[in-house]
Scaffold this motif. Structure first.
Motif, PDB file in Angstrom:
ATOM      1  N   THR A   1      -5.681  -4.310   7.845  1.00  0.00           N
ATOM      2  CA  THR A   1      -4.304  -4.618   8.226  1.00  0.00           C
ATOM      3  C   THR A   1      -3.531  -3.316   8.124  1.00  0.00           C
ATOM      4  N   SER A   2      -2.561  -3.105   8.969  1.00  0.00           N
ATOM      5  CA  SER A   2      -1.820  -1.856   8.892  1.00  0.00           C
ATOM      6  C   SER A   2      -0.997  -1.830   7.597  1.00  0.00           C
ATOM      7  N   PRO A   3      -0.837  -0.650   7.010  1.00  0.00           N
ATOM      8  CA  PRO A   3      -0.091  -0.557   5.753  1.00  0.00           C
ATOM      9  C   PRO A   3       1.347  -1.049   5.869  1.00  0.00           C
ATOM     10  N   ARG A   4       1.956  -0.854   7.026  1.00  0.00           N
ATOM     11  CA  ARG A   4       3.339  -1.277   7.208  1.00  0.00           C
ATOM     12  C   ARG A   4       3.482  -2.794   7.117  1.00  0.00           C
ATOM     13  N   LYS A   5       2.538  -3.523   7.720  1.00  0.00           N
ATOM     14  CA  LYS A   5       2.579  -4.985   7.659  1.00  0.00           C
ATOM     15  C   LYS A   5       2.296  -5.481   6.249  1.00  0.00           C
ATOM     16  N   MET A   6       1.400  -4.799   5.542  1.00  0.00           N
ATOM     17  CA  MET A   6       1.070  -5.197   4.175  1.00  0.00           C
ATOM     18  C   MET A   6       2.249  -4.954   3.230  1.00  0.00           C
ATOM     19  N   ARG A   7       2.977  -3.864   3.437  1.00  0.00           N
ATOM     20  CA  ARG A   7       4.123  -3.559   2.575  1.00  0.00           C
ATOM     21  C   ARG A   7       5.218  -4.606   2.690  1.00  0.00           C
ATOM     22  N   LEU A   8       5.360  -5.231   3.877  1.00  0.00           N
ATOM     23  CA  LEU A   8       6.366  -6.285   4.042  1.00  0.00           C
ATOM     24  C   LEU A   8       6.092  -7.447   3.096  1.00  0.00           C
ATOM     25  N   VAL A   9       4.821  -7.781   2.908  1.00  0.00           N
ATOM     26  CA  VAL A   9       4.444  -8.897   2.035  1.00  0.00           C
ATOM     27  C   VAL A   9       4.529  -8.479   0.576  1.00  0.00           C
ATOM     28  N   VAL A  10       4.046  -7.280   0.281  1.00  0.00           N
ATOM     29  CA  VAL A  10       3.976  -6.809  -1.105  1.00  0.00           C
ATOM     30  C   VAL A  10       5.376  -6.637  -1.708  1.00  0.00           C
ATOM     31  N   ASP A  11       6.349  -6.241  -0.888  1.00  0.00           N
ATOM     32  CA  ASP A  11       7.709  -6.058  -1.391  1.00  0.00           C
ATOM     33  C   ASP A  11       8.335  -7.363  -1.872  1.00  0.00           C
ATOM     34  N   LEU A  12       7.829  -8.497  -1.392  1.00  0.00           N
ATOM     35  CA  LEU A  12       8.371  -9.793  -1.801  1.00  0.00           C
ATOM     36  C   LEU A  12       8.029 -10.127  -3.256  1.00  0.00           C
ATOM     37  N   ILE A  13       6.888  -9.624  -3.762  1.00  0.00           N
ATOM     38  CA  ILE A  13       6.427 -10.057  -5.089  1.00  0.00           C
ATOM     39  C   ILE A  13       6.552  -8.980  -6.156  1.00  0.00           C
ATOM     40  N   ARG A  14       6.967  -7.785  -5.801  1.00  0.00           N
ATOM     41  CA  ARG A  14       7.045  -6.703  -6.780  1.00  0.00           C
ATOM     42  C   ARG A  14       8.058  -7.036  -7.879  1.00  0.00           C
ATOM     43  N   GLY A  15       7.609  -7.025  -9.140  1.00  0.00           N
ATOM     44  CA  GLY A  15       8.480  -7.289 -10.284  1.00  0.00           C
ATOM     45  C   GLY A  15       8.661  -8.758 -10.623  1.00  0.00           C
ATOM     46  N   GLU A  16       8.075  -9.654  -9.869  1.00  0.00           N
ATOM     47  CA  GLU A  16       8.247 -11.098 -10.096  1.00  0.00           C
ATOM     48  C   GLU A  16       7.251 -11.617 -11.134  1.00  0.00           C
ATOM     49  N   ARG A  17       7.576 -12.779 -11.722  1.00  0.00           N
ATOM     50  CA  ARG A  17       6.614 -13.463 -12.587  1.00  0.00           C
ATOM     51  C   ARG A  17       5.443 -13.930 -11.735  1.00  0.00           C
ATOM     52  N   VAL A  18       4.276 -14.061 -12.363  1.00  0.00           N
ATOM     53  CA  VAL A  18       3.049 -14.373 -11.636  1.00  0.00           C
ATOM     54  C   VAL A  18       3.138 -15.739 -10.958  1.00  0.00           C
ATOM     55  N   GLU A  19       3.676 -16.744 -11.640  1.00  0.00           N
ATOM     56  CA  GLU A  19       3.765 -18.081 -11.050  1.00  0.00           C
ATOM     57  C   GLU A  19       4.666 -18.070  -9.817  1.00  0.00           C
ATOM     58  N   LYS A  20       5.787 -17.370  -9.930  1.00  0.00           N
ATOM     59  CA  LYS A  20       6.720 -17.300  -8.805  1.00  0.00           C
ATOM     60  C   LYS A  20       6.110 -16.503  -7.658  1.00  0.00           C
TER      61      LYS A  20
END
Length: 120
Positions: free
Chosen positions: A12-31
């Motif tokens: 997957t292109s890194p740009r598309k992956m970063r869109l998803v990864v930015d959603l969970i950075r710093g969040e609790r694992v369950e959330k």
């Protein structure tokens, strides 16, 4: 105590992956797991598997304690560019357009929030 999980050469292109990864950075694992479950992107499935792997790595490192008891959170997520497959696509007048099929490397670190604060 932190645990690391890595996903290498994900197609997957890194740009598309970063869109998803930015959603969970710093969040609790369950959330973070619930966010990934309801995100409508292909990369979310891969990141969800990686997060579950990081949780299992943390549990293996800290035997006797479960992830539910401790406040696990996503400490760091990094997406780096991986290898590129270079292909040619036919173009008008005998030319060829170059297509770069990108991949990425994802590193996910899970940590537990400590209730004790140490002061020097």
């Amino acid at each position: 105590m932190e645990a690391i999980a890595k996903l290498n050469n994900c197609p997957t292109s890194p740009r598309k992956m970063r869109l998803v990864v930015d959603l969970i950075r710093g969040e609790r694992v369950e959330k973070a797991l619930s966010i990934l479950k309801f995100t409508n992107k292909e990369a979310a499935i891969r990141v969800q598997k990686l997060l579950l792997s990081a949780i299992k790595n943390w549990e293996a490192k800290n035997e006797g304690t479960s992830a539910e008891e401790n406040q696990l959170f996503v400490k760091t997520v990094m997406v780096d560019g991986g290898r590129q497959l270079k292909r040619l696509r036919p173009a008008p007048q005998g030319r060829g357009y170059r297509i770069r099929k990108r991949s990425n490397h994802v590193t996910l670190i899970v940590d537990s929030k400590s209730t004790e604060t140490t002061q020097n």
